[in-house]
Scaffold this motif. Sequence first.
Motif, PDB file in Angstrom:
ATOM      1  N   PRO A  27      17.069  26.083 -22.578  1.00  0.00           N
ATOM      2  CA  PRO A  27      18.265  26.671 -23.188  1.00  0.00           C
ATOM      3  C   PRO A  27      18.818  25.734 -24.260  1.00  0.00           C
ATOM      4  N   PRO A  28      19.526  26.278 -25.231  1.00  0.00           N
ATOM      5  CA  PRO A  28      20.065  25.419 -26.293  1.00  0.00           C
ATOM      6  C   PRO A  28      21.056  24.413 -25.708  1.00  0.00           C
ATOM      7  N   SER A  29      21.028  23.212 -26.243  1.00  0.00           N
ATOM      8  CA  SER A  29      21.937  22.177 -25.755  1.00  0.00           C
ATOM      9  C   SER A  29      23.330  22.376 -26.353  1.00  0.00           C
ATOM     10  N   GLU A  30      24.304  21.804 -25.668  1.00  0.00           N
ATOM     11  CA  GLU A  30      25.687  21.877 -26.155  1.00  0.00           C
ATOM     12  C   GLU A  30      25.792  21.088 -27.469  1.00  0.00           C
ATOM     13  N   PRO A  31      26.602  21.544 -28.393  1.00  0.00           N
ATOM     14  CA  PRO A  31      26.803  20.766 -29.615  1.00  0.00           C
ATOM     15  C   PRO A  31      27.402  19.399 -29.275  1.00  0.00           C
ATOM     16  N   ALA A  32      27.043  18.415 -30.060  1.00  0.00           N
ATOM     17  CA  ALA A  32      27.523  17.053 -29.821  1.00  0.00           C
ATOM     18  C   ALA A  32      29.013  16.930 -30.147  1.00  0.00           C
ATOM     19  N   TRP A  33      29.647  15.975 -29.496  1.00  0.00           N
ATOM     20  CA  TRP A  33      31.038  15.647 -29.810  1.00  0.00           C
ATOM     21  C   TRP A  33      31.058  14.816 -31.080  1.00  0.00           C
ATOM     22  N   THR A  34      32.024  15.092 -31.950  1.00  0.00           N
ATOM     23  CA  THR A  34      32.188  14.377 -33.212  1.00  0.00           C
ATOM     24  C   THR A  34      33.495  13.599 -33.169  1.00  0.00           C
ATOM     25  N   THR A  35      33.444  12.345 -33.568  1.00  0.00           N
ATOM     26  CA  THR A  35      34.647  11.502 -33.588  1.00  0.00           C
ATOM     27  C   THR A  35      35.564  11.939 -34.724  1.00  0.00           C
ATOM     28  N   VAL A  36      36.854  12.003 -34.433  1.00  0.00           N
ATOM     29  CA  VAL A  36      37.849  12.306 -35.465  1.00  0.00           C
ATOM     30  C   VAL A  36      38.026  11.035 -36.295  1.00  0.00           C
ATOM     31  N   THR A  37      37.664  11.100 -37.566  1.00  0.00           N
ATOM     32  CA  THR A  37      37.746   9.914 -38.423  1.00  0.00           C
ATOM     33  C   THR A  37      39.113   9.767 -39.077  1.00  0.00           C
ATOM     34  N   ASN A  38      39.839  10.864 -39.242  1.00  0.00           N
ATOM     35  CA  ASN A  38      41.159  10.810 -39.864  1.00  0.00           C
ATOM     36  C   ASN A  38      42.187  11.401 -38.901  1.00  0.00           C
ATOM     37  N   THR A  39      42.836  10.537 -38.131  1.00  0.00           N
ATOM     38  CA  THR A  39      43.819  11.014 -37.157  1.00  0.00           C
ATOM     39  C   THR A  39      45.098  11.511 -37.829  1.00  0.00           C
ATOM     40  N   SER A  40      45.234  11.283 -39.131  1.00  0.00           N
ATOM     41  CA  SER A  40      46.395  11.797 -39.878  1.00  0.00           C
ATOM     42  C   SER A  40      46.138  13.184 -40.448  1.00  0.00           C
ATOM     43  N   ASP A  41      44.949  13.725 -40.243  1.00  0.00           N
ATOM     44  CA  ASP A  41      44.624  15.064 -40.727  1.00  0.00           C
ATOM     45  C   ASP A  41      45.611  16.072 -40.147  1.00  0.00           C
ATOM     46  N   LEU A  42      46.123  16.937 -40.999  1.00  0.00           N
ATOM     47  CA  LEU A  42      47.151  17.895 -40.596  1.00  0.00           C
ATOM     48  C   LEU A  42      46.695  18.779 -39.438  1.00  0.00           C
ATOM     49  N   ALA A  43      45.456  19.240 -39.467  1.00  0.00           N
ATOM     50  CA  ALA A  43      44.961  20.115 -38.403  1.00  0.00           C
ATOM     51  C   ALA A  43      44.925  19.374 -37.066  1.00  0.00           C
ATOM     52  N   ILE A  44      44.478  18.132 -37.054  1.00  0.00           N
ATOM     53  CA  ILE A  44      44.421  17.340 -35.821  1.00  0.00           C
ATOM     54  C   ILE A  44      45.836  17.083 -35.297  1.00  0.00           C
ATOM     55  N   GLN A  45      46.763  16.793 -36.189  1.00  0.00           N
ATOM     56  CA  GLN A  45      48.147  16.558 -35.762  1.00  0.00           C
ATOM     57  C   GLN A  45      48.773  17.837 -35.210  1.00  0.00           C
ATOM     58  N   GLN A  46      48.439  18.988 -35.794  1.00  0.00           N
ATOM     59  CA  GLN A  46      48.954  20.253 -35.273  1.00  0.00           C
ATOM     60  C   GLN A  46      48.402  20.557 -33.886  1.00  0.00           C
ATOM     61  N   VAL A  47      47.135  20.237 -33.651  1.00  0.00           N
ATOM     62  CA  VAL A  47      46.555  20.427 -32.318  1.00  0.00           C
ATOM     63  C   VAL A  47      47.296  19.540 -31.319  1.00  0.00           C
ATOM     64  N   ALA A  48      47.560  18.293 -31.689  1.00  0.00           N
ATOM     65  CA  ALA A  48      48.283  17.368 -30.806  1.00  0.00           C
ATOM     66  C   ALA A  48      49.697  17.880 -30.519  1.00  0.00           C
ATOM     67  N   GLN A  49      50.362  18.390 -31.532  1.00  0.00           N
ATOM     68  CA  GLN A  49      51.718  18.925 -31.330  1.00  0.00           C
ATOM     69  C   GLN A  49      51.687  20.160 -30.425  1.00  0.00           C
ATOM     70  N   PHE A  50      50.682  21.003 -30.574  1.00  0.00           N
ATOM     71  CA  PHE A  50      50.509  22.141 -29.671  1.00  0.00           C
ATOM     72  C   PHE A  50      50.364  21.645 -28.237  1.00  0.00           C
ATOM     73  N   ASP A  51      49.499  20.641 -28.037  1.00  0.00           N
ATOM     74  CA  ASP A  51      49.274  20.111 -26.696  1.00  0.00           C
ATOM     75  C   ASP A  51      50.574  19.631 -26.065  1.00  0.00           C
ATOM     76  N   ILE A  52      51.363  18.890 -26.830  1.00  0.00           N
ATOM     77  CA  ILE A  52      52.633  18.363 -26.307  1.00  0.00           C
ATOM     78  C   ILE A  52      53.600  19.501 -25.994  1.00  0.00           C
TER      79      ILE A  52
END
Length: 122
Positions: A27-52
């Motif tokens: 069966p196809p393997s799961e896609p690999a995890w990718t490290t977030v290189t820019n923690t100031s990226d707006l999309a990443i910050q919005q995900v974090a704010q959603f989580d909180i």
Amino acid sequence: MAPSLRALLLATFFAVAVAQNSTSPPPPSEPAWTTVTNTSDLAIQQVAQFDIRIYALSTGKLQLGFVGVVSGQTQAFNGGYNYLLVITVSNGPAPRNNRNYNASSWGILGTMSWKLWSFMLV
């Protein structure tokens, strides 16, 4: 049992056994995890704010606030992305109240399809 019926049953058994043991592609393997290189990226910050926000609303800890994203990883999954983030969260106005949390969530950017899987103090 008649000899022809016995031979037919044995032939069927061997055919099924061979079919089960034939080599099929894995069966196809799961896609690999990718490290977030820019923690100031707006999309990443919005995900974090959603989580909180979801954690705060579900626990009644409405004083929790977003400070920043320390690190993270993403993985393509089910039409969206899994997010594993380490988030710095304030628990009041003083900086000494800042703590890091591990947050795990899934979502599709630009939609209302989001889920918070876990939110735990580091």
